[in-house]
Scaffold this motif. Structure first.
Motif, PDB file in Angstrom:
ATOM      1  N   ASP A   6       3.185   3.692  12.846  1.00  0.00           N
ATOM      2  CA  ASP A   6       2.024   4.040  13.994  1.00  0.00           C
ATOM      3  C   ASP A   6       0.867   4.155  14.198  1.00  0.00           C
ATOM      4  O   ASP A   6       0.156   4.946  15.039  1.00  0.00           O
ATOM      5  N   GLY A   7       0.245   3.617  13.108  1.00  0.00           N
ATOM      6  CA  GLY A   7      -1.152   3.784  13.340  1.00  0.00           C
ATOM      7  C   GLY A   7      -1.822   5.643  12.963  1.00  0.00           C
ATOM      8  O   GLY A   7      -2.871   5.266  12.818  1.00  0.00           O
ATOM      9  N   SER A   8      -1.144   6.650  12.176  1.00  0.00           N
ATOM     10  CA  SER A   8      -1.533   7.903  12.355  1.00  0.00           C
ATOM     11  C   SER A   8      -2.092   7.197  10.664  1.00  0.00           C
ATOM     12  O   SER A   8      -2.706   8.869  10.693  1.00  0.00           O
ATOM     13  N   GLN A   9      -1.577   6.705   9.884  1.00  0.00           N
ATOM     14  CA  GLN A   9      -2.037   7.267   8.267  1.00  0.00           C
ATOM     15  C   GLN A   9      -1.811   5.586   7.511  1.00  0.00           C
ATOM     16  O   GLN A   9      -1.655   5.142   8.165  1.00  0.00           O
ATOM     17  N   ILE A  10      -2.550   5.443   6.295  1.00  0.00           N
ATOM     18  CA  ILE A  10      -3.060   4.645   5.757  1.00  0.00           C
ATOM     19  C   ILE A  10      -2.901   5.085   3.765  1.00  0.00           C
ATOM     20  O   ILE A  10      -3.033   6.208   3.837  1.00  0.00           O
ATOM     21  N   VAL A  11      -1.955   3.775   3.717  1.00  0.00           N
ATOM     22  CA  VAL A  11      -1.853   3.882   2.335  1.00  0.00           C
ATOM     23  C   VAL A  11      -2.809   2.943   1.323  1.00  0.00           C
ATOM     24  O   VAL A  11      -2.814   2.484   2.199  1.00  0.00           O
ATOM     25  N   PHE A  12      -2.810   3.954   0.224  1.00  0.00           N
ATOM     26  CA  PHE A  12      -4.082   2.849  -0.582  1.00  0.00           C
ATOM     27  C   PHE A  12      -3.899   3.282  -1.409  1.00  0.00           C
ATOM     28  O   PHE A  12      -3.111   3.790  -2.219  1.00  0.00           O
ATOM     29  N   GLU A  13      -4.701   2.196  -2.562  1.00  0.00           N
ATOM     30  CA  GLU A  13      -4.338   1.690  -4.025  1.00  0.00           C
ATOM     31  C   GLU A  13      -6.013   2.767  -4.558  1.00  0.00           C
ATOM     32  O   GLU A  13      -6.232   2.493  -4.288  1.00  0.00           O
ATOM     33  N   SER A  14      -5.853   3.583  -5.127  1.00  0.00           N
ATOM     34  CA  SER A  14      -7.055   4.026  -5.543  1.00  0.00           C
ATOM     35  C   SER A  14      -6.705   5.298  -7.438  1.00  0.00           C
ATOM     36  O   SER A  14      -5.746   4.899  -7.806  1.00  0.00           O
ATOM     37  N   ASP A  15      -7.439   4.999  -7.979  1.00  0.00           N
ATOM     38  CA  ASP A  15      -8.069   5.010  -9.824  1.00  0.00           C
ATOM     39  C   ASP A  15      -8.502   6.522  -9.720  1.00  0.00           C
ATOM     40  O   ASP A  15      -8.907   6.755 -11.010  1.00  0.00           O
ATOM     41  N   ARG A  16      -8.656   7.338  -8.805  1.00  0.00           N
ATOM     42  CA  ARG A  16      -9.362   8.123  -8.284  1.00  0.00           C
ATOM     43  C   ARG A  16      -9.178   8.948  -9.411  1.00  0.00           C
ATOM     44  O   ARG A  16      -9.187  10.595  -9.927  1.00  0.00           O
ATOM     45  N   SER A  17      -7.553   9.185  -9.484  1.00  0.00           N
ATOM     46  CA  SER A  17      -7.396  10.416 -11.052  1.00  0.00           C
ATOM     47  C   SER A  17      -6.909   9.367 -12.144  1.00  0.00           C
ATOM     48  O   SER A  17      -6.275  10.229 -13.344  1.00  0.00           O
ATOM     49  N   GLY A  18      -8.384   8.571 -12.561  1.00  0.00           N
ATOM     50  CA  GLY A  18      -8.190   8.163 -13.972  1.00  0.00           C
ATOM     51  C   GLY A  18      -7.299   6.640 -13.652  1.00  0.00           C
ATOM     52  O   GLY A  18      -7.399   6.284 -15.038  1.00  0.00           O
ATOM     53  N   GLY A  19      -6.596   6.489 -13.344  1.00  0.00           N
ATOM     54  CA  GLY A  19      -5.148   5.667 -13.470  1.00  0.00           C
ATOM     55  C   GLY A  19      -4.867   5.026 -12.016  1.00  0.00           C
ATOM     56  O   GLY A  19      -5.293   5.713 -11.320  1.00  0.00           O
ATOM     57  N   SER A  20      -4.520   3.793 -11.466  1.00  0.00           N
ATOM     58  CA  SER A  20      -4.305   2.692 -10.720  1.00  0.00           C
ATOM     59  C   SER A  20      -3.160   3.757  -9.871  1.00  0.00           C
ATOM     60  O   SER A  20      -2.011   4.162 -11.095  1.00  0.00           O
ATOM     61  N   GLN A  21      -3.595   4.435  -8.946  1.00  0.00           N
ATOM     62  CA  GLN A  21      -2.027   5.352  -8.566  1.00  0.00           C
ATOM     63  C   GLN A  21      -2.349   5.281  -6.774  1.00  0.00           C
ATOM     64  O   GLN A  21      -2.459   4.540  -5.623  1.00  0.00           O
ATOM     65  N   ILE A  22      -1.441   5.854  -5.753  1.00  0.00           N
ATOM     66  CA  ILE A  22      -0.924   5.208  -4.461  1.00  0.00           C
ATOM     67  C   ILE A  22      -1.408   6.936  -4.014  1.00  0.00           C
ATOM     68  O   ILE A  22      -0.857   7.877  -3.775  1.00  0.00           O
TER      69      ILE A  22
END
Length: 442
Positions: free
Chosen positions: A307-323
């Motif tokens: 529906d274009g309202s959200q984006i899922v992505f990959e980030s290592d902001r928690s120390g390791g790569s997560q969703i």
């Protein structure tokens, strides 16, 4: 229809991997699902009738491809023609249902083909053998003789949809990176194929590195990352004319990992600048861009919700790569992956209920799915290197890259049902990676 085939419940049951019987209401049809495994529904596809001289070969080819499409899902089992007691008469003639019941055919597909010059007409009907009735109305497709494969896929899509209650996916294409040469000097170019690996066409040459092609929702354009300038930039390619242009980003910035919004008007992507990588969104018409994240971490592999309202992505902001998931306009992300290992390349299902991902744990790679809140995570594959899932148009099947180990390792495309069943290689000549599954063709 009260007695229509009862595979309609398969989608939910397979997605959850539950065990349950599926019974036809008031009829003998029975499908049993046990721990995510079902007994494939037996069907028959007698060779389509040739209604004009010279149509015999294409009629045979079309009926064989229809059977191949349906059998390839793992939900259906073709009854060989050697088991037939009788054949179909002229198209639309009465069906000898007892003869088909005797060989346990539960679905029967009848068709006819006419060829006039370069023009091809294909008609088909679908029958519920046990109730002795036609399932839906007959359909007719017209095109050119050279496009016979598309019409076979359309027939198979219609039969699949009527039996399962889900949309089809056979008349669709996949854009990917075709690979040649040794692992340390691999040549890559963009290519497009039918979902089953047929009709391969090359969209670029191998003069520069190309990565991560992504189909537009309408299937007429492709975003991809190119190293033509010496560092990554995003290109937009028109599939019909095979012409491309660069998506506007700031000079000197490295832009990569693009993906379309559902309306095809916006693109979300990553920009690496000054040792930091964040998500941006650009309007393809105006060229204006918006920064979506601003964190001392790596944010990449974004994908819009349907529906274009959200984006899922990959980030290592928690120390390791997560969703993570955040509003499409930006804002505070929430983490949704909490299993073991590292998570990446998340892609939202076209149904909106699941997110597919790559998981790396214990020296192995996996393709998996989870609910959008991170619950009910399931790993579907295990290999030395599986990565980069992409969804079929109906959200039933995932295609991904599998690479074999060692200096002589090669990359290939594989597909798997979201239940974890029916894992198989896509038949292609040469190596292949980075698939992106397009929509059903118009």
């Amino acid at each position: 229809m009260k007695n229509r085939f009862m595979i309609v419940a398969i989608a939910a049951l397979l997605a959850l991997g539950t065990a349950a019987p599926v019974l036809a209401q008031g009829g003998p049809l029975r499908l049993t699902i046990t721990d995510g495994v079902i007994e494939p529904l037996p069907f028959a596809v007698p060779t389509f009738q040739a209604e004009t001289a010279g149509a015999e070969q294409v009629a045979s080819d079309i009926s064989q491809l229809v059977a191949q499409d349906l059998s390839g899902t793992g939900l259906f089992r073709e009854i060989p023609q050697s088991a037939y007691i009788s054949q179909m008469g002229a198209f639309g003639a009465p069906v000898a249902y007892p003869d088909w019941r005797a060989i346990n055919a539960q679905a029967l597909i009848g068709g006819a083909v006419a060829v006039n010059g370069d023009q091809l007409t294909v008609k088909f009907r679908l029958y519920d053998v046990f109730t002795g009735a036609e399932l839906g109305e007959g359909l007719q497709f017209a095109g050119t003789v050279g496009g016979w494969r598309r019409m076979a896929h359309k027939v198979a899509d219609a039969a699949y949809s009527r039996i399962t209650g889900e949309g089809g996916y056979f008349d669709s294409r996949v854009v990917y990176v075709a690979e040649e040469g040794p692992k340390d000097n691999r040549q890559k170019r963009l290519a497009i194929m039918d979902f089953d690996g047929a009709n391969v066409q090359f969209l670029t040459d191998s003069s520069t590195i190309v990565l991560a092609p992504r189909f537009s929702p309408s299937g007429d354009r492709v975003l991809y990352t190119s190293y033509e300038s010496g560092f990554p930039r995003i290109n937009l390619l028109d599939v019909g004319s095979v012409t491309n242009r660069q998506v506007e980003t700031a000079e000197g910035e490295m832009a990569f990992s693009p993906r379309f919004s559902q309306d095809g008007q916006r693109v979300v992507y990553s920009i690496a600048n000054g040792g930091n990588t964040d998500l941006y969104m650009s309007d393809l018409n105006s060229g204006g861009s918006t920064r979506l994240t601003n964190a001392p971490s790596i944010e990449t592999a974004p994908s819009f919700s349907p529906d274009g309202s959200q984006i899922v992505f990959e980030s290592d902001r928690s120390g390791g790569s997560q969703i993570y998931i955040m509003p499409a306009s930006g804002g505070e992300p929430r983490r949704v992956s909490f299993g073991e290992g590292r998570y990446g390349t998340p892609v939202w299902s076209p149904r909106g209920d699941l997110i597919a991902f790559t998981n790396q744990n214990g020296g192995q790679f996996h393709i998996g799915v989870m609910r959008t809140d991170g619950s009910e995570e399931r790993l579907l594959t295990t290999s030395f290197l599986d990565e980069g899932p992409t969804w079929s148009p109906n959200g039933r099947v995932l295609m991904f890259t599998r690479e074999t180990q060692g200096a002589g390792g090669t990359s290939a495309l594989y597909s798997v049902d979201i239940s974890g069943r029916n894992l198989k290689a896509v038949p292609l000549q040469g190596g292949a990676s980075d698939p992106s599954w397009g929509p059903l063709q118009p």
